[in-house]
Scaffold this motif. Sequence first.
Motif, mmCIF file in Angstrom:
data_model
loop_
_atom_site.group_PDB
_atom_site.id
_atom_site.type_symbol
_atom_site.label_atom_id
_atom_site.label_comp_id
_atom_site.label_asym_id
_atom_site.label_seq_id
_atom_site.Cartn_x
_atom_site.Cartn_y
_atom_site.Cartn_z
ATOM 1 N N HIS A 16 -9.057 -10.865 -15.692
ATOM 2 C CA HIS A 16 -9.237 -9.489 -16.392
ATOM 3 C C HIS A 16 -9.114 -8.824 -15.414
ATOM 4 C CE1 HIS A 16 -10.203 -6.866 -19.586
ATOM 5 N NE2 HIS A 16 -11.274 -6.385 -18.746
ATOM 6 N N LEU A 17 -9.757 -8.539 -14.248
ATOM 7 C CA LEU A 17 -9.566 -7.777 -13.603
ATOM 8 C C LEU A 17 -8.064 -7.513 -12.697
ATOM 9 C CD1 LEU A 17 -12.840 -7.492 -11.591
ATOM 10 C CD2 LEU A 17 -12.116 -5.695 -13.259
ATOM 11 N N ALA A 18 -7.357 -8.558 -12.392
ATOM 12 C CA ALA A 18 -6.552 -8.748 -11.888
ATOM 13 C C ALA A 18 -5.320 -7.519 -12.638
ATOM 14 C CB ALA A 18 -5.813 -10.209 -11.804
ATOM 15 N N GLY A 19 -5.256 -8.232 -14.526
ATOM 16 C CA GLY A 19 -4.536 -7.399 -15.387
ATOM 17 C C GLY A 19 -4.631 -6.216 -15.453
ATOM 18 N N THR A 20 -5.997 -5.478 -14.540
ATOM 19 C CA THR A 20 -6.315 -4.190 -15.541
ATOM 20 C C THR A 20 -6.297 -3.702 -14.425
ATOM 21 O OG1 THR A 20 -8.772 -4.306 -15.152
ATOM 22 C CG2 THR A 20 -7.676 -4.771 -17.569
ATOM 23 N N LEU A 21 -6.394 -3.707 -12.763
ATOM 24 C CA LEU A 21 -6.165 -2.927 -11.801
ATOM 25 C C LEU A 21 -4.719 -3.592 -11.189
ATOM 26 C CD1 LEU A 21 -9.628 -4.309 -9.811
ATOM 27 C CD2 LEU A 21 -9.202 -1.938 -11.026
ATOM 28 N N LYS A 22 -4.400 -1.772 -10.296
ATOM 29 C CA LYS A 22 -3.253 -1.910 -9.728
ATOM 30 C C LYS A 22 -2.723 -1.494 -8.837
ATOM 31 C CE LYS A 22 -2.125 2.827 -11.330
ATOM 32 N NZ LYS A 22 -1.796 3.873 -11.733
ATOM 33 N N ARG A 23 -2.211 -1.852 -8.075
ATOM 34 C CA ARG A 23 -2.119 -2.126 -6.717
ATOM 35 C C ARG A 23 -1.534 -1.251 -6.099
ATOM 36 N NH1 ARG A 23 -0.357 -6.078 -2.094
ATOM 37 N NH2 ARG A 23 -1.394 -7.301 -3.613
ATOM 38 N N VAL A 24 -2.170 -0.631 -4.990
ATOM 39 C CA VAL A 24 -2.082 1.269 -5.061
ATOM 40 C C VAL A 24 -1.954 0.933 -2.999
ATOM 41 C CG1 VAL A 24 -3.768 3.115 -4.422
ATOM 42 C CG2 VAL A 24 -4.450 1.398 -6.231
ATOM 43 N N THR A 25 -0.648 1.872 -3.194
ATOM 44 C CA THR A 25 -0.354 2.039 -1.740
ATOM 45 C C THR A 25 -1.147 3.511 -0.693
ATOM 46 O OG1 THR A 25 1.386 3.272 -2.275
ATOM 47 C CG2 THR A 25 1.751 0.912 -2.079
ATOM 48 N N ALA A 26 -1.187 3.380 0.401
ATOM 49 C CA ALA A 26 -2.302 4.038 1.341
ATOM 50 C C ALA A 26 -1.035 5.532 1.555
ATOM 51 C CB ALA A 26 -2.465 3.183 2.835
ATOM 52 N N PRO A 27 -1.225 6.598 1.453
ATOM 53 C CA PRO A 27 -0.197 7.951 1.408
ATOM 54 C C PRO A 27 0.246 7.486 2.525
ATOM 55 C CG PRO A 27 -2.377 8.380 0.932
ATOM 56 C CD PRO A 27 -2.602 6.905 1.314
ATOM 57 N N SER A 28 1.266 7.739 3.584
ATOM 58 C CA SER A 28 2.066 7.963 4.449
ATOM 59 C C SER A 28 2.010 8.933 5.340
ATOM 60 C CB SER A 28 3.787 7.823 4.339
ATOM 61 O OG SER A 28 3.321 9.135 4.459
ATOM 62 N N GLY A 29 1.207 8.258 6.821
ATOM 63 C CA GLY A 29 0.809 8.498 7.540
ATOM 64 C C GLY A 29 -0.889 8.212 7.510
ATOM 65 N N LEU A 30 -1.701 8.091 7.141
ATOM 66 C CA LEU A 30 -2.564 7.794 6.595
ATOM 67 C C LEU A 30 -3.358 7.204 8.062
ATOM 68 C CD1 LEU A 30 -5.530 8.117 4.994
ATOM 69 C CD2 LEU A 30 -5.237 5.806 4.098
ATOM 70 N N PHE A 31 -2.330 6.307 8.312
ATOM 71 C CA PHE A 31 -3.244 5.615 8.967
ATOM 72 C C PHE A 31 -2.832 5.865 10.610
ATOM 73 C CE2 PHE A 31 -2.246 1.717 6.205
ATOM 74 C CZ PHE A 31 -3.790 1.662 6.344
ATOM 75 N N GLN A 32 -2.325 6.714 10.937
ATOM 76 C CA GLN A 32 -1.861 7.885 12.281
ATOM 77 C C GLN A 32 -2.729 8.725 12.370
ATOM 78 O OE1 GLN A 32 0.535 6.668 14.959
ATOM 79 N NE2 GLN A 32 -0.453 9.163 16.031
ATOM 80 N N ARG A 33 -2.529 9.847 10.970
ATOM 81 C CA ARG A 33 -3.932 10.145 11.225
ATOM 82 C C ARG A 33 -6.189 9.971 11.619
ATOM 83 N NH1 ARG A 33 -1.900 11.852 6.409
ATOM 84 N NH2 ARG A 33 -4.092 10.703 4.751
ATOM 85 N N LEU A 34 -5.644 8.548 10.851
ATOM 86 C CA LEU A 34 -7.324 8.031 11.605
ATOM 87 C C LEU A 34 -7.423 7.465 12.595
ATOM 88 C CD1 LEU A 34 -7.847 5.751 8.599
ATOM 89 C CD2 LEU A 34 -9.052 7.774 9.456
ATOM 90 N N TYR A 35 -6.040 7.064 13.510
ATOM 91 C CA TYR A 35 -5.983 6.670 14.672
ATOM 92 C C TYR A 35 -6.353 7.832 16.163
ATOM 93 C CZ TYR A 35 -4.698 4.360 19.150
ATOM 94 O OH TYR A 35 -4.299 4.443 20.168
#
Length: 87
Positions: A16-35
């Motif tokens: 049920h959860l696999a059908g209701t939840l959708k994949r979300v992509t991280a905003p571009s540059g998020l990992f660079q800002r965290l680093y």
Amino acid sequence: MTDQIYEDDFDEIEAHLAGTLKRVTAPSGLFQRLYDRIQIPSRSEIRLRLKDWNRLVFVFGGVISGMLLLITIARALYYMIGRKGVL
């Protein structure tokens, strides 16, 4: 038998959860800002911090003193509550 029932329930919930939840992509540059925000000290800075014995002893002494204070308070409370429980 009960494990199989629980496993079936989990499979249904997961499907049920696999059908209701959708994949979300991280905003571009998020990992660079965290680093950029994470500041890892260099080896020389770590060595300088360890050479500062006054601060190291003060921190170590503070931690040990705090632990002893907590243990003393816990023992006192246990003694007082234990005495009341016996009477």
